[in-house]
Design a protein around this motif. Sequence first.
Motif, short mmCIF file in Angstrom:
data_model
loop_
_atom_site.label_atom_id
_atom_site.label_comp_id
_atom_site.label_asym_id
_atom_site.label_seq_id
_atom_site.Cartn_x
_atom_site.Cartn_y
_atom_site.Cartn_z
N TYR A 15 0.82 -1.21 0.00
CA TYR A 15 0.00 0.00 0.00
C TYR A 15 0.86 1.26 0.00
CZ TYR A 15 -3.94 -3.07 0.82
OH TYR A 15 -4.89 -4.05 0.70
N VAL A 16 1.97 1.23 0.70
CA VAL A 16 2.91 2.37 0.67
C VAL A 16 3.45 2.54 -0.75
CG1 VAL A 16 5.16 3.19 1.48
CG2 VAL A 16 3.50 2.28 3.12
N CYS A 17 3.81 1.43 -1.39
CA CYS A 17 4.32 1.49 -2.76
C CYS A 17 3.27 2.05 -3.73
CB CYS A 17 4.78 0.12 -3.24
SG CYS A 17 6.37 -0.40 -2.58
N VAL A 18 2.03 1.65 -3.54
CA VAL A 18 0.96 2.18 -4.39
C VAL A 18 0.88 3.70 -4.24
CG1 VAL A 18 -1.55 2.28 -4.70
CG2 VAL A 18 -0.42 0.08 -4.47
N GLY A 19 0.92 4.18 -3.00
CA GLY A 19 0.87 5.62 -2.76
C GLY A 19 2.08 6.35 -3.33
N LEU A 20 3.27 5.78 -3.13
CA LEU A 20 4.48 6.42 -3.66
C LEU A 20 4.50 6.41 -5.18
CD1 LEU A 20 7.20 5.08 -1.20
CD2 LEU A 20 6.32 7.42 -1.38
N CYS A 21 4.08 5.30 -5.78
CA CYS A 21 4.05 5.24 -7.25
C CYS A 21 3.06 6.26 -7.80
CB CYS A 21 3.70 3.84 -7.73
SG CYS A 21 5.04 2.66 -7.54
N ALA A 22 1.91 6.41 -7.14
CA ALA A 22 0.93 7.40 -7.57
C ALA A 22 1.50 8.81 -7.44
CB ALA A 22 -0.35 7.26 -6.76
N ALA A 23 2.14 9.09 -6.31
CA ALA A 23 2.71 10.43 -6.09
C ALA A 23 3.82 10.72 -7.10
CB ALA A 23 3.25 10.54 -4.66
N PHE A 24 4.73 9.76 -7.31
CA PHE A 24 5.81 9.97 -8.27
C PHE A 24 5.28 10.06 -9.69
CE2 PHE A 24 8.74 8.28 -4.93
CZ PHE A 24 9.52 9.43 -4.84
N GLY A 25 4.26 9.26 -10.00
CA GLY A 25 3.66 9.31 -11.34
C GLY A 25 3.03 10.67 -11.61
N ILE A 26 2.30 11.18 -10.64
CA ILE A 26 1.68 12.51 -10.79
C ILE A 26 2.77 13.58 -10.89
CG2 ILE A 26 0.28 14.25 -9.60
CD1 ILE A 26 -1.37 11.84 -8.48
N GLY A 27 3.79 13.46 -10.05
CA GLY A 27 4.90 14.43 -10.10
C GLY A 27 5.61 14.40 -11.44
N HIS A 28 5.87 13.21 -11.95
CA HIS A 28 6.54 13.08 -13.25
C HIS A 28 5.67 13.66 -14.36
CE1 HIS A 28 9.12 11.56 -16.38
NE2 HIS A 28 8.14 10.85 -16.88
N PHE A 29 4.37 13.42 -14.29
CA PHE A 29 3.45 13.96 -15.30
C PHE A 29 3.47 15.49 -15.28
CE2 PHE A 29 -0.80 15.53 -16.42
CZ PHE A 29 -0.87 15.09 -17.74
#
Length: 144
Positions: A15-29
């Motif tokens: 669940y932490v990885c899901v949150g971090l991947c979402a945050a990094f994905g949004i940041g990268h976008f």
Amino acid sequence: MEDTYILRLSRNCYYVCVGLCAAFGIGHFILSMLHISVIDLNPWPCTFYSTVGVYCPGCGGTRAVNYLLHGQFFQSFIYHPVVLYTGLLILCYMFSHSLSLLTKGRVKAMLFRPIYFYIMIGIILMNWIVKDALIVFGGIYLLG
């Protein structure tokens, strides 16, 4: 008892990885939309490298992330192999847990194991030793 703890820890890490991947994905976008490179976010040179003249254990990490985000896996590996290792580890971890959730546990998920971090530390140390040995003994600067 210990198996339950490891399963719970692995699920929490998922669940932490899901949150971090979402945050990094949004940041990268957002950075891509603004045409800002990850490298531009940290314009200062490494203090260790500037002072001592050899690389620190983390030198090249930011550029490795930038290359990984742009699909240049070989360049990412050359700059810092632990970035590619971590990316692959997270990808496998996320895929196995997602598959386990979708199949309601019929497919076993990858569990959290301390050995993954020991391997990561080993990669960081080997990278640091090899790159600094190239500088000291051969005058070869891989990171420019």
